[in-house]
Motif scaffolding. Structure first.
Motif, short mmCIF file in Angstrom:
data_model
loop_
_atom_site.label_atom_id
_atom_site.label_comp_id
_atom_site.label_asym_id
_atom_site.label_seq_id
_atom_site.Cartn_x
_atom_site.Cartn_y
_atom_site.Cartn_z
N ILE A 41 0.82 -1.22 0.00
CA ILE A 41 0.00 0.00 0.00
C ILE A 41 0.85 1.27 0.00
N PHE A 99 -4.70 5.37 -2.69
CA PHE A 99 -5.63 4.97 -1.62
C PHE A 99 -6.78 4.09 -2.11
N TYR A 100 -7.12 4.17 -3.40
CA TYR A 100 -8.33 3.47 -3.87
C TYR A 100 -8.06 2.03 -4.30
N ARG A 108 -7.24 -3.72 -0.79
CA ARG A 108 -6.18 -4.45 -0.10
C ARG A 108 -6.47 -5.94 -0.06
N THR A 159 -1.74 -4.76 -1.73
CA THR A 159 -2.92 -4.40 -2.54
C THR A 159 -3.17 -5.43 -3.64
N GLN A 191 -9.37 4.40 3.89
CA GLN A 191 -8.10 4.29 3.16
C GLN A 191 -7.60 5.66 2.69
N ALA A 192 -8.55 6.53 2.33
CA ALA A 192 -8.16 7.90 1.92
C ALA A 192 -7.53 8.63 3.10
N LYS A 193 -8.15 8.47 4.28
CA LYS A 193 -7.61 9.12 5.49
C LYS A 193 -6.23 8.57 5.84
N ASP A 194 -6.11 7.23 5.77
CA ASP A 194 -4.82 6.56 6.02
C ASP A 194 -3.70 7.15 5.19
N LYS A 195 -4.03 7.48 3.94
CA LYS A 195 -3.03 7.98 3.00
C LYS A 195 -2.83 9.49 3.16
N MET A 214 -5.02 11.83 2.53
CA MET A 214 -5.68 12.60 1.47
C MET A 214 -6.57 13.67 2.08
#
Lengths: 438, 438
Positions: free
Chosen positions: A333, A338-339, A342, A350, A378-382, A384
């Motif tokens: 990842i 992010f999209y 996984r 991924t 996942q967006a938050k994790d990255k 974004m």
């Protein structure tokens, strides 16, 4: 249009009177004879002007290289020349004169940086070289096969907008446009829009169009604008379904290229077109790193391949499996957007892949995360900026099917297919940081 | 991928067990029965859930409109419903839930301005309507026919850059891009580059790609970004050769559309697809104005047609010649760009044409001026800034063949072909002065 014969068809017309049209590729005057090489898009042929055609002979005295001419005459067998035929001229017409001093030569090969810049400055003269035009004949056949494959398989052909209200994937490397009283951005890929097509129920889409990257790269593989081939498919089980689809359309493309241009490519460029066998070899990123480690190739970046590693891995696959293609799967990842979905069994990896061809990455693909809550996480994790992505995240709120897809670079594929020096030779007009003309 | 049946194939599977996947288009619960309409890209079918499948019945209690589901069951003949079949469910799986409140409805038709804006805000839900998706299925077939026609006829497929160092035709109506430390502009058409391909000896080229117009228009025919189909041909005798070529590719496109989607278009939209006969009717601008004068239509602008005049002229041609297409030729130089070639017999007129289809202009074309000196004169005549055009004018210095071409708008053609209200419905995502999202 008046009947006109292409040079490539002359062998079928021995003994007949024909009219050919093209460029004066070489001109040689010898007493009361003139020998002119005439070049059209299909080939080059020698025409012979004798005193039997006095007006033509008079005209050929003032003929310059690259004048555009129309020639009528009789086709004669000529075993001593490569074309196997020549034309004995009865009449000659100069359609357009070229200026006597050409800025670059059509016949000359260039290699220095200054010469390469001149080639790009005068690209329309550079493209007159038969081997340069061949790249775009090959592109035409390749693209027709791709369009036909997708159309026959029930894909919908979309043209998504290149002007976007906000940057598509990341704020960096995006071109900003003055859009009336506000700002717009040029699409870095059709990614979000082909996913939108999935949530619109289009199920399978493809797109051919320009993508824009404000990336200050100066390599032989990069450009600020290039053509992308994109597909996206719904109701897949995993990224393996996407790879299987890419294998099928690449085989369709290569089959057509081999059939229609295989001989010409071999003759002009000395390259054998190989239609790949299915399935293509596949290795996970972990396996790739192990192979490279055993080969003694240094890993520059964990979980990703350097250009050198791509080359070496392809050499290994070609040697061990006799295949020019290899899929590398399951990127971590850390190096994927992010999209990407996984892996169930290891959330650090991924369901993604790259496709390498003769040492260069030509495709990136993945199964996408279609579940709204997980996608937001996942967006938050990255890290974004989630509010600016909300319009995209909304696509997944009202019934999104599982889906995946890929983006492929036809210029890179063509560069490797024809063993061209640079991706610039596989683009009609290259665009780079310092190159925006002609 | 697991075996999956599309709704359109169910009639061939009566008595068999199948799996279908799609969206819950309508849900009706009635005692211990549930009737669910399932929609996929190929059609809509009713599935029936009974207490024979208790788990599926339990799940259908919580089913929302637009949930994405996978249904397995037996196909049964059902003469009372339009599809002719229904599915008796054995198992049901919800792949993705949709949020319970949809921002717009899939089934509803909208007409007010506010509703149209909502349709565009939520375009991915709007596109779920089968008649909307049909427009893009038609586009796919149309474009495949165009690409095939050109490829088979020996055209070279080019992708010219959309980023240009200077504005392509005129300084107004062009979008400006921040390009590293300088400015670039978005191509208003591939015009200059396809002419460059002619001077590169490519002889025949086509291009499909976006064009950008910073035009503050708010009509149903305009957009700031749209797809263009372009061709350019060398060694023509006149603009009549270009028109003949357009007739052939339009017939190829319409033949495919009628064959593959004619029935579906008739059923969904009530429109009969008519393959035009060749040659198409042709009138000069002068003749067009005479016809319109006799019909009592006021001329708004000499030498050009207003939208009202285009409609009336097409009505006349349809009535008199039974044809949906008409070429209008020989526009005066006052309304044509500097590079259009002028008529030998009347230097105030150009060797140009527009093609009208069912009341709307869908193509502009012409023979181009390929003679350097005359071209420079014509640019000066039109008050162009000649130094900024020099890179383009240079194309014609070193051997330029006579040539001509055209640019066509597939969205406009599709709009008229399917009788859509607006060109916005013939674009995947419309872009206008006030519309740059999603």
């Amino acid at each position: 249009m008046k009947e006109r014969t292409h040079v490539s068809s002359l062998r079928e017309k021995i003994g007949s009177e024909v009219t050919i049209k093209g460029w004066a590729h070489a001109v040689r005057k010898q007493g009361s004879l003139a020998f002119i090489m005439v070049r059209d898009i299909s080939g080059i042929v020698q025409i012979v002007v004798t005193k039997e055609a006095p007006e033509a002979l008079e005209l050929s005295k003032d003929l310059h290289l690259e004048d555009v001419i129309s020639v009528t005459g009789t086709v004669k067998e000529a075993k001593q020349v490569e074309a196997g035929v020549e034309i004995l001229v009865t009449s000659l017409e100069v359609l357009t004169h070229a200026a006597p001093e050409l800025p670059i030569q059509v016949v000359e090969k260039s290699s220095s940086e200054a010469e390469q810049q001149a080639r790009m400055d005068w690209r329309f003269i550079d493209l007159r070289k038969p081997e340069r035009a061949l790249a775009f004949k090959t592109w035409t056949i390749m693209e027709n096969a791709f369009v036909r494959y997708c159309t026959e398989q029930g894909y919908i052909n979309i043209h998504s907008p290149k002007l976007m209200g906000s940057a598509s994937e990341s704020g960096s490397e995006v071109f900003e446009v003055k859009y009336f009283d506000r700002k717009a951005y040029l699409a870095q890929s059709p990614q979000f829009y082909k996913q939108m097509a999935m949530t619109a129920g289009f199920e399978k889409v493809f797109e051919i169009g320009p993508v824009f990257r404000a990336e200050p790269s100066f390599t032989t593989r990069h450009a600020t604008e290039f053509t992308g081939y994109d597909i996206e498919i719904s109701f897949i089980d995993s990224h393996y379904d996407v790879m299987a689809e890419e294998e099928r359309f690449i085989v369709a493309m290569m089959t057509d290229v081999k059939e229609k241009l295989g001989e010409e490519i071999k003759k002009q460029l000395g390259v054998e077109v190989v239609v790949p066998t299915m399935p293509f070899p596949k290795v996970t990123m972990k396996e790739a790193k192990e192979i490279l480690g055993q080969m003694g190739v240094e890993s520059e970046k964990p979980g990703d391949l350097s250009p050198e590693e791509e080359r070496k891995l392809c050499e290994y696959i070609e040697k061990e499996h006799g295949h020019q293609f290899v899929f590398v799967t399951e990127y971590p990842i850390t190096v994927r957007p992010f999209y990407h979905m996984r892996l169930e069994e290891d959330k650090t990896l991924t369901k993604s892949f790259d496709l390498l061809f003769k040492g260069v990455e030509i495709t990136t693909g993945a199964q996408r995360e279609h579940r709204y809550d997980i996608l937001v996480e996942q967006a938050k994790d990255k890290g974004m900026d989630v509010p600016s992505l909300q319009y995209y995240l909304d696509f997944f709120k009202y019934g999104a099917p599982p889906h995946g897809g890929l983006g492929m670079g036809p210029s890179r594929m063509l560069m490797k297919l024809l063993n061209l020096e640079s991706v610039r030779d596989a683009m009609f007009l290259y665009r780079g940081v310092k190159r925006i003309s002609p």
